[in-house]
Scaffold this active site. Structure first.
Site, PDB file in Angstrom:
ATOM      1  N   GLU A 126       0.867  -1.191   0.000  1.00 41.01           N
ATOM      2  CA  GLU A 126       0.000   0.000   0.000  1.00 41.01           C
ATOM      3  C   GLU A 126       0.894   1.228   0.000  1.00 41.01           C
ATOM      4  OE1 GLU A 126      -2.762  -0.118   3.278  1.00 41.01           O
ATOM      5  OE2 GLU A 126      -3.821  -1.827   2.441  1.00 41.01           O
ATOM      6  N   ARG A 286      -0.786   8.722   2.240  1.00 43.70           N
ATOM      7  CA  ARG A 286      -2.192   9.107   2.109  1.00 43.70           C
ATOM      8  C   ARG A 286      -2.478  10.599   2.135  1.00 43.70           C
ATOM      9  NH1 ARG A 286      -5.287   4.592   5.648  1.00 43.70           N
ATOM     10  NH2 ARG A 286      -4.665   2.993   4.178  1.00 43.70           N
ATOM     11  N   ARG A 379      -1.003   8.148   9.652  1.00 45.25           N
ATOM     12  CA  ARG A 379      -0.814   6.697   9.767  1.00 45.25           C
ATOM     13  C   ARG A 379      -0.446   6.045   8.435  1.00 45.25           C
ATOM     14  NH1 ARG A 379      -4.441   2.220   9.106  1.00 45.25           N
ATOM     15  NH2 ARG A 379      -6.044   3.726   8.568  1.00 45.25           N
TER      16      ARG A 379
HETATM   17  P1  FAD Z   1     -13.475  -0.636  16.374  1.00 42.40           P
HETATM   18  O1  FAD Z   1     -13.212  -1.796  15.534  1.00 42.40           O
HETATM   19  O2  FAD Z   1     -14.058   0.555  15.715  1.00 42.40           O
HETATM   20  O3  FAD Z   1     -14.469  -1.068  17.536  1.00 42.40           O
HETATM   21  C1  FAD Z   1     -15.030  -0.115  18.407  1.00 42.40           C
HETATM   22  C2  FAD Z   1     -16.141  -0.768  19.191  1.00 42.40           C
HETATM   23  O4  FAD Z   1     -16.572   0.084  20.248  1.00 42.40           O
HETATM   24  C3  FAD Z   1     -17.382  -1.098  18.391  1.00 42.40           C
HETATM   25  O5  FAD Z   1     -17.822  -2.369  18.771  1.00 42.40           O
HETATM   26  C4  FAD Z   1     -18.393  -0.041  18.846  1.00 42.40           C
HETATM   27  O6  FAD Z   1     -19.712  -0.433  18.725  1.00 42.40           O
HETATM   28  C5  FAD Z   1     -17.989   0.103  20.298  1.00 42.40           C
HETATM   29  N1  FAD Z   1     -18.397   1.358  20.932  1.00 42.40           N
HETATM   30  C6  FAD Z   1     -18.061   2.618  20.553  1.00 42.40           C
HETATM   31  N2  FAD Z   1     -18.626   3.506  21.406  1.00 42.40           N
HETATM   32  C7  FAD Z   1     -19.311   2.793  22.324  1.00 42.40           C
HETATM   33  C8  FAD Z   1     -20.104   3.134  23.444  1.00 42.40           C
HETATM   34  N3  FAD Z   1     -20.338   4.411  23.800  1.00 42.40           N
HETATM   35  N4  FAD Z   1     -20.666   2.146  24.176  1.00 42.40           N
HETATM   36  C9  FAD Z   1     -20.474   0.851  23.842  1.00 42.40           C
HETATM   37  N5  FAD Z   1     -19.740   0.473  22.770  1.00 42.40           N
HETATM   38  C10 FAD Z   1     -19.162   1.431  22.032  1.00 42.40           C
HETATM   39  N6  FAD Z   1      -6.915  -0.476   9.259  1.00 42.40           N
HETATM   40  C11 FAD Z   1      -5.956  -1.337   8.843  1.00 42.40           C
HETATM   41  O7  FAD Z   1      -4.946  -1.532   9.527  1.00 42.40           O
HETATM   42  N7  FAD Z   1      -6.119  -2.005   7.656  1.00 42.40           N
HETATM   43  C12 FAD Z   1      -7.212  -1.841   6.864  1.00 42.40           C
HETATM   44  O8  FAD Z   1      -7.325  -2.470   5.821  1.00 42.40           O
HETATM   45  C13 FAD Z   1      -8.208  -0.926   7.276  1.00 42.40           C
HETATM   46  N8  FAD Z   1      -9.291  -0.702   6.504  1.00 42.40           N
HETATM   47  C14 FAD Z   1     -10.279   0.096   6.978  1.00 42.40           C
HETATM   48  C15 FAD Z   1     -11.442   0.266   6.230  1.00 42.40           C
HETATM   49  C16 FAD Z   1     -12.494   1.020   6.707  1.00 42.40           C
HETATM   50  C17 FAD Z   1     -13.745   1.180   5.887  1.00 42.40           C
HETATM   51  C18 FAD Z   1     -12.373   1.659   7.966  1.00 42.40           C
HETATM   52  C19 FAD Z   1     -13.498   2.486   8.510  1.00 42.40           C
HETATM   53  C20 FAD Z   1     -11.212   1.519   8.714  1.00 42.40           C
HETATM   54  C21 FAD Z   1     -10.161   0.747   8.232  1.00 42.40           C
HETATM   55  N9  FAD Z   1      -8.989   0.578   8.968  1.00 42.40           N
HETATM   56  C22 FAD Z   1      -8.035  -0.272   8.525  1.00 42.40           C
HETATM   57  C23 FAD Z   1      -8.875   1.132  10.326  1.00 42.40           C
HETATM   58  C24 FAD Z   1      -9.198   0.017  11.340  1.00 42.40           C
HETATM   59  O9  FAD Z   1     -10.260  -0.759  10.855  1.00 42.40           O
HETATM   60  C25 FAD Z   1      -9.592   0.561  12.701  1.00 42.40           C
HETATM   61  O10 FAD Z   1      -8.703   1.554  13.118  1.00 42.40           O
HETATM   62  C26 FAD Z   1      -9.587  -0.565  13.725  1.00 42.40           C
HETATM   63  O11 FAD Z   1     -10.431  -1.593  13.282  1.00 42.40           O
HETATM   64  C27 FAD Z   1     -10.041  -0.034  15.063  1.00 42.40           C
HETATM   65  O12 FAD Z   1     -10.239  -1.118  15.933  1.00 42.40           O
HETATM   66  P2  FAD Z   1     -10.752  -0.828  17.389  1.00 42.40           P
HETATM   67  O13 FAD Z   1     -10.851  -2.137  18.075  1.00 42.40           O
HETATM   68  O14 FAD Z   1      -9.934   0.216  18.015  1.00 42.40           O
HETATM   69  O15 FAD Z   1     -12.202  -0.167  17.181  1.00 42.40           O
HETATM   70  C1  SIN Z   2      -7.609   0.435   2.749  1.00 45.32           C
HETATM   71  O1  SIN Z   2      -7.934  -0.716   2.503  1.00 45.32           O
HETATM   72  O2  SIN Z   2      -7.314   1.267   1.909  1.00 45.32           O
HETATM   73  C2  SIN Z   2      -7.592   0.870   4.174  1.00 45.32           C
HETATM   74  C3  SIN Z   2      -6.309   0.499   4.772  1.00 45.32           C
HETATM   75  C4  SIN Z   2      -6.113   1.241   6.045  1.00 45.32           C
HETATM   76  O3  SIN Z   2      -6.864   2.136   6.403  1.00 45.32           O
HETATM   77  O4  SIN Z   2      -5.119   0.922   6.716  1.00 45.32           O
END
Ligand code: FAD
Ligand code: SIN
Length: 501
Positions: A126, A286, A379
């Protein structure tokens, strides 16, 4: 403590809802932490919607780690620092990168079906990566990880899961956290724990255009700030360069992996333009690609073109994107995809050390809500799932659970009775202000106007009922103000904070 006192303590604890660990959030960081913590005690996971609903579930591109013999830790560290404009915490970067391969292995062992060829992981590239180091599951890597972790927590007898339960506020006294207020079945109740873990993910919904699902309303950031937690680097909101951009359609991420596999960007005249902006062209970091698209789109629609690549391979490699766009009339093997940048990721967050500790005792933060300093000012793609899984994995040995608890009394949660602004109106205002003035390209004047308007909105808005949307709007407003204040303080452009002077 004598015998009588200790049995009274035990009675008090059993009369209240008390867990060893309460994890707020069911994305990669919350679930991974819960799995490890369940080896040490009783865990409660609180999540505001269905357990699968998280940013993690929508991650497409993959998860980065040094897994190839042509790659090494130094290269991954250097790429992460360069993308982060050298604003990163080097110690945290080293920690993440060197623990990466072990964690990918752990995920694979748990059952994540990473793509393989000849029994070896297939790896892709990427923007900003100098080597192939991204492990993936088609274009639905996050969904595969999320499902695997959910299955594992469901199988664990020491883990209780509360879905459709909204964390409202933390119970903190004298810089020590004892639990939280939770909105569940239309009641706001108190739950207590030895350790509370914020794993609430991102804040993309604060912007008009975002790749994030509806749950990403910055609740964890706002809750922590209200409780007196230190927050850091909030001005560094990353805008993903390529989200689907069609009128009246929700943004949908078009993975950077498409560019990794050869897709190119074209302006309204059909010209490839990235070489004007950076010698790495479409695979520049990015922030550079996002700003280039933003500039070019002033002259008309910008689109992402993968039509020159083998159509069968494109369909096999990106089945979700192909299917999703086909449904709305775009065949990516034959047509260019209209794209625009969209808010994607919070590089900053609750300030934590390498163990996930915040400045409040017994309160930890992991994943996107936390700021370990790994990402610096911007990032590197696919480092976010990696950060979330690495840092949520290593805390356990350090946690001491003290069973005997003196819990101070906390009052019942009180809602404000005064009339308030309408949440739907306030939410739309916040999103527009943030997109127009605290977005991809910022100005000093725009930022200070934005802050004034946001502060006015805050004066007239507060939750008045047990409606989750009202609490979310309050959190969006508070986090919008924090981002704007942080952006005002940073006078010079750095990483994804760009000031046009
Ligand atoms: P999340 O996975 O967002 O989980 C947060 C949780 O907290 C959820 O279950 C939510 O419901 C819960 N929550 C929030 N507020 C509350 C509340 N008040 N009360 C109770 N529950 C609550 N990163 C990569 O490294 N590679 C990728 O390919 C990539 N692709 C992405 C594609 C998309 C479309 C997006 C949006 C992001 C992508 N990212 C990627 C970023 C990555 O997915 C996230 O940064 C990562 O998944 C965050 O994980 P997390 O466990 O911190 O939070
Ligand atoms: C993507 O698939 O382009 C998202 C990857 C990322 O946010 O790390």
């Amino acid at each position: 403590m004598n015998k009588l006192q200790s049995s009274c303590e035990a009675f008090k604890l059993s009369a209240m809802k008390y867990y060893d660990f309460i994890v707020i959030g069911s994305g990669i960081s919350g679930l991974n932490f819960a799995l490890n913590a369940s080896e040490k005690g009783k865990v409660l996971i609180i999540t505001k919607k269905h357990i699968l609903e998280s940013n993690t579930n929508y991650a497409q591109g993959g998860i980065a780690a040094v897994l190839d013999k042509l790659d090494n830790f130094k290269k991954h560290i250097d790429d992460t620092l360069e993308a982060g404009a050298y604003h990163n915490n080097k110690q945290a970067v080293r920690y993440m990168v060197t623990h990466g391969p072990k964690l990918i292995n752990k995920l694979a062992q748990l059952g994540v079906p990473f793509a393989e060829k000849d029994q070896k992981l297939m790896l892709t590239k990427e923007g900003g990566h100098s080597a192939k180091r991204i492990a993936f599951v088609g274009d639905r890597t996050g969904n595969a990880i999320e499902k695997t972790l959910v299955k594992a927590v469901h199988e664990h007898s020491k883990i209780t899961i509360w879905e459709n339960s909204f964390a409202v506020d933390l119970l903190v006294k004298n810089k020590k956290c004892y639990g939280l207020y939770v909105l569940k079945n239309n009641k706001i109740e108190k739950v207590f724990a030895s350790a509370v873990i914020l794993a609430t993910g991102g804040l993309g919904q604060v912007y008009k255009k975002t790749t994030n699902p509806n749950i990403s309303t910055g609740d964890g950031f706002a809750m922590a700030a209200r409780a007196g937690c230190k927050v850091k680097d909030l001005e560094f909101v990353q805008f993903h360069p390529t989200a689907l951009d069609l009128p009246r359609r929700k943004s949908f991420l078009i993975s950077e992996a498409l560019r990794g596999e050869g897709a190119v960007l074209r302006n309204n005249n059909g010209e490839r333009f990235m070489s004007k902006y950076d010698k790495r062209k479409e695979l520049a970091p990015r922030d550079i690609v996002a700003r280039a698209i933003f500039q070019e789109s002033k002259k008309g629609t910008v689109c992402l073109d993968i039509t020159h690549e083998n159509s069968k391979i494109t369909q096999e490699r990106f089945p979700t994107i192909h299917k999703k766009l086909k449904k709305i009339g775009i065949d990516i093997t034959k047509q260019c995809i209209p794209v625009s940048p969209a808010a994607h990721y919070a590089c900053g967050g609750i300030q934590v050390n390498l163990k996930g500790e915040t400045n409040i005792k017994n309160l930890y933060a992991f994943g996107e809500v936390a700021c370990t300093g790994v990402h610096g000012a911007n990032r590197l793609g696919s480092n976010s799932l990696l950060e979330a899984v690495v840092f949520s994995d290593q805390i356990l040995e350090k946690l001491k659970i003290s069973k005997s608890k003196k819990i101070p009394s906390f009052p019942p949660y009180l809602l404000n009775k005064k009339s308030s602004g309408k949440f739907s109106y306030v939410k739309q205002r916040i999103k527009k202000i943030m997109w127009n003035y605290v977005g991809i390209i910022r100005t000093e004047k725009g930022l200070s106007e934005a802050l004034k308007t946001l502060m006015k909105l805050k004066k007239s808005f507060h939750p008045t009922s047990k409606n989750i949307k009202e609490f979310e709007t309050q959190n969006l407003l508070e986090i919008a103000i924090l981002i704007t204040k942080a952006a005002i303080k940073r006078k010079k452009s750095l990483g994804c904070h760009f000031i046009d002077s």
